[in-house]
Write a protein that holds these residues in place. Structure first.
Motif, PDB file in Angstrom:
ATOM      1  N   MET A  71       0.911  -1.388   0.006  1.00 37.82           N
ATOM      2  CA  MET A  71       0.133   0.501   0.213  1.00 37.82           C
ATOM      3  C   MET A  71       0.796   0.883   0.273  1.00 37.82           C
ATOM      4  SD  MET A  71      -2.937  -1.371   2.702  1.00 37.82           S
ATOM      5  CE  MET A  71      -3.778   0.016   3.007  1.00 37.82           C
TER       6      MET A  71
ATOM      7  N   LEU B 177     -10.157   4.509   0.162  1.00 35.79           N
ATOM      8  CA  LEU B 177      -9.513   2.861   0.250  1.00 35.79           C
ATOM      9  C   LEU B 177     -10.917   2.064  -0.707  1.00 35.79           C
ATOM     10  CD1 LEU B 177      -7.249   2.658   2.666  1.00 35.79           C
ATOM     11  CD2 LEU B 177      -6.079   3.287   0.017  1.00 35.79           C
TER      12      LEU B 177
ATOM     13  N   GLN C 232      -8.322  -3.143   1.072  1.00 32.76           N
ATOM     14  CA  GLN C 232      -7.747  -2.500   1.112  1.00 32.76           C
ATOM     15  C   GLN C 232      -7.811  -1.606   2.453  1.00 32.76           C
ATOM     16  OE1 GLN C 232      -4.933  -2.114   0.006  1.00 32.76           O
ATOM     17  NE2 GLN C 232      -4.984  -3.118  -2.259  1.00 32.76           N
ATOM     18  N   GLN C 233      -8.993  -1.304   3.073  1.00 31.63           N
ATOM     19  CA  GLN C 233      -9.779  -0.493   4.478  1.00 31.63           C
ATOM     20  C   GLN C 233      -9.063  -1.649   5.319  1.00 31.63           C
ATOM     21  OE1 GLN C 233     -12.903   1.347   4.290  1.00 31.63           O
ATOM     22  NE2 GLN C 233     -13.052   2.596   2.335  1.00 31.63           N
TER      23      GLN C 233
ATOM     24  N   LYS D 248      -6.339  -3.883   5.051  1.00 36.55           N
ATOM     25  CA  LYS D 248      -5.103  -4.596   5.571  1.00 36.55           C
ATOM     26  C   LYS D 248      -5.242  -3.647   6.498  1.00 36.55           C
ATOM     27  CE  LYS D 248      -3.046  -5.612   1.330  1.00 36.55           C
ATOM     28  NZ  LYS D 248      -3.146  -5.902  -0.235  1.00 36.55           N
TER      29      LYS D 248
ATOM     30  N   GLU E 255      -9.523 -11.115  -2.207  1.00 33.54           N
ATOM     31  CA  GLU E 255      -9.133 -10.688  -1.525  1.00 33.54           C
ATOM     32  C   GLU E 255      -9.029 -11.800  -0.188  1.00 33.54           C
ATOM     33  OE1 GLU E 255     -11.708  -6.093  -2.144  1.00 33.54           O
ATOM     34  OE2 GLU E 255     -12.870  -7.871  -1.025  1.00 33.54           O
TER      35      GLU E 255
END
Length: 588
Positions: free
Chosen positions: A477, A488, A492-493, A495, A522
């Motif tokens: 990221m 995001l 990704q949020q 992570k 994911e």
């Protein structure tokens, strides 16, 4: 660093030029007494609006009694000047400091109990405080009571107001961009997540509230020595609302927005005097239109930057400043993982036992899964381990030391970090700042060092930047560092929340349904990430998850809960074939 130095030079030069121009216009009579009055009033309003913005916009706590602190500071400074018996000009700076300190004491006394409350309740308490102060002043003999306090030397000048405005705005900016400012912002964004990131939220709420009161008290001192007569009616509820309107109009959390709004709202009624009886109607209509078409305020949470404006005019591309530190330094403070033991752990809500006789041992570097049907008590276990709930009975030990009863932020400090079932990010802050907030307890910079940019501040900020960026690169990221967390993608949020938890330097990481809402791609990335965390950071992991493919694929041992009690423990294969687990959770 070069970018920051350039910005400082541009701002200092601009301030010197502005001050020199103003003094020249005052000296040759272009700015007369009438306009000087508007300028001084606007400057005092700027100090009040910026100080209130610290509590309401940056901390996120609604306060409706800010005029009360102004009143305390005004009377304290005025009485000091009157009774000290020295040349007023000589002691005026000391009088302002006295006013600020007395207001800060009141802020501390009010803040300790009031900040236990939130939202409407806090607003009501601060509103009541403001009115109590006004009534007390009206009925005390030494303040002049309802007859007003007279004989105050009128020594407030443009220079004093200008210096005070610059000082307050500079402090708000520098403090806001230090570890302490990030801690205050994290409380506004999500208090629960802030506490889980190791932020002592109670301390920072009181700190911000007291500092806000201090600057309001100094503004009161300026006001007292400008008007020369103090009337309790000048500090009523309406004045507090006026300053709140300035904060809202400028943008909640925007310092430069509060400055602009304070100047506009102070000057506008005077500039509309030509409309006679209609001026207040025009003023009100303009405010309504502003709120309708720009509800986030003039600048929202953004800030005006003179440096950025110059770069835009010159068509100069902003420089990306990336701090680099050797990899060995970045994680030099990482601890070895530790053993967790929970014995006979349980909690009771009234007559209901949500968890009973729970036993758990986690070895260093182990990945353990905690599974079971909804309502089985899994998240309750996490809440007990992080002291969101205090256990009714049983013990919890990390490295042989009890953590029962420690505040959540202290549990994070000793080595237990967590994520949440519903993602709790600081959504309006950047990805980089989300991670840097979690380094708070690995830094020692004091508020004074952060505000005045002393060497340790720069050293720790460079290291925190490097650590945060490297951690983001580990999660793939790195290119997203400057984005707001709310922008995001969902995966990704997730992570980012895990990266933030890792930044607290944990020995045990608690992941609460990390794969919830993820698609298969994911989820596979998440499995790889969890293995990476264990292998690269040596962190033990306790995982709650309903995705059996993920659980069976990465966990070395499973604990199964049902109705608050353990019904099975063992390896994934042993649990998969256990009749109790099949009947209660997995199904045939």
């Amino acid at each position: 660093m070069k970018k920051k130095v350039r910005s400082y030079i541009i701002n200092i030069v601009a301030l010197v030029l502005l001050y020199s121009l103003a003094m020249y216009l005052i000296g040759n009579g272009t700015i007369g007494r009438y306009y000087m009055g508007i300028i001084l009033t606007a400057g005092i309003s700027v100090v009040m609006a910026v100080s209130l913005n610290l509590t309401t916009g940056i901390l996120g706590q609604l306060a409706l009694g800010h005029a009360g602190f102004m009143a305390v500071g005004a009377y304290a400074a005025a009485l000091f000047t009157i009774h000290i018996g020295t040349e007023p000009q000589a002691i005026f700076p000391i009088s302002l400091l006295v006013g600020g300190l007395v207001a800060a004491v009141f802020g501390l006394v009010i803040g300790v109990p009031a900040l236990r409350l939130k939202g409407d309740y806090l607003a009501i308490i601060t509103l009541g405080f403001g009115e109590v102060i006004r009534i007390l002043i009206t009925n005390l003999e030494f303040t002049g009571g309802a007859r007003t306090l007279r004989g105050i030397p009128r020594v407030t000048t443009f220079s004093y107001v200008f210096v005070m405005v610059v000082l307050v705005v500079a402090v708000m900016f520098t403090l806001g961009r230090s570890r302490h400012g990030r801690a205050i912002l994290s409380i506004r964004e999500d208090e629960v997540a802030a506490e889980a990131s190791g932020i002592p939220t109670t301390y920072y709420k009181i700190f911000a509230f007291t500092l806000s009161a201090f600057f309001a008290g100094m503004a009161g001192g300026l006001f007292a020595h400008y008007v020369g007569v103090l009337d309790p009616k000048n500090f009523g509820f309406i004045r507090s609302i006026d300053y709140l309107v300035m904060v809202v109009l400028g943008g909640m959390g925007s310092i430069t927005g509060a400055v602009g709004a304070a100047i506009v709202l102070t000057a506008l009624p005077e500039l509309l005097r030509g409309f006679s009886d209609y001026r207040m109607l025009v003023y009100s209509v303009m405010l309504i239109l502003m709120m309708l078409f720009r509800p986030s305020g003039l600048l929202g949470t953004k800030e005006f930057s003179l440096t950025a404006l110059i770069d835009w005019v010159l068509r100069r591309k902003p420089e990306a400043e990336i701090e680099a530190v050797e990899a060995e330094q970045v994680f030099a403070t990482r601890h070895k993982p530790a053993l967790l033991e929970a014995r006979d752990l349980g909690i009771q809500f009234g007559g209901l036992k949500a968890l009973d006789s729970f036993e758990l041992t986690i070895e260093p570097g182990e990945i353990v899964g905690l599974i079971g049907p909804n309502g089985a008590g899994k998240t309750t276990v996490f809440n007990l381990l992080t002291n969101v709930y205090v256990p009714t009975f049983g013990s919890i030990e990390l490295e042989g030391k009890s953590v029962v009863g420690l505040p959540t932020h202290e549990i994070t400090q000793v080595g237990i970090a967590r994520t949440f079932q519903n993602i709790r990010l600081f959504k309006n802050l950047s990805v980089l700042d989300n991670v840097k907030i979690a380094y708070h307890n690995q830094m020692q910079t004091t508020p004074v060092e952060g505000t005045f940019r002393l060497p340790r501040h720069w050293r720790e900020e460079r290291l925190a930047n490097a650590r945060a960026r490297e951690l983001l690169h580990v999660f793939g990221m790195g290119e997203m560092a400057a984005k707001d967390a709310k922008n995001l993608p969902y995966g990704q949020q997730r992570k980012l929340e895990i990266a933030r938890a890792l930044a607290t330097n944990p020995k045990l990481l608690l992941l609460d349904e990390p794969a919830a809402g993820m698609n298969p791609t994911e989820t596979q990335e998440l499995m790889d990430t969890i293995r990476l965390i264990r292998d690269s950071f040596g962190v033990a992991i306790l995982l709650i998850e309903h995705d059996m493919r993920l659980v069976m694929g990465i966990c070395e041992r499973l604990v199964v809960l049902d109705y608050g009690q353990i019904i099975a423990t063992g390896t994934p294969d042993e649990v998969r074939s256990n009749p109790k687990v099949i009947g209660a959770y997995l199904g045939a």
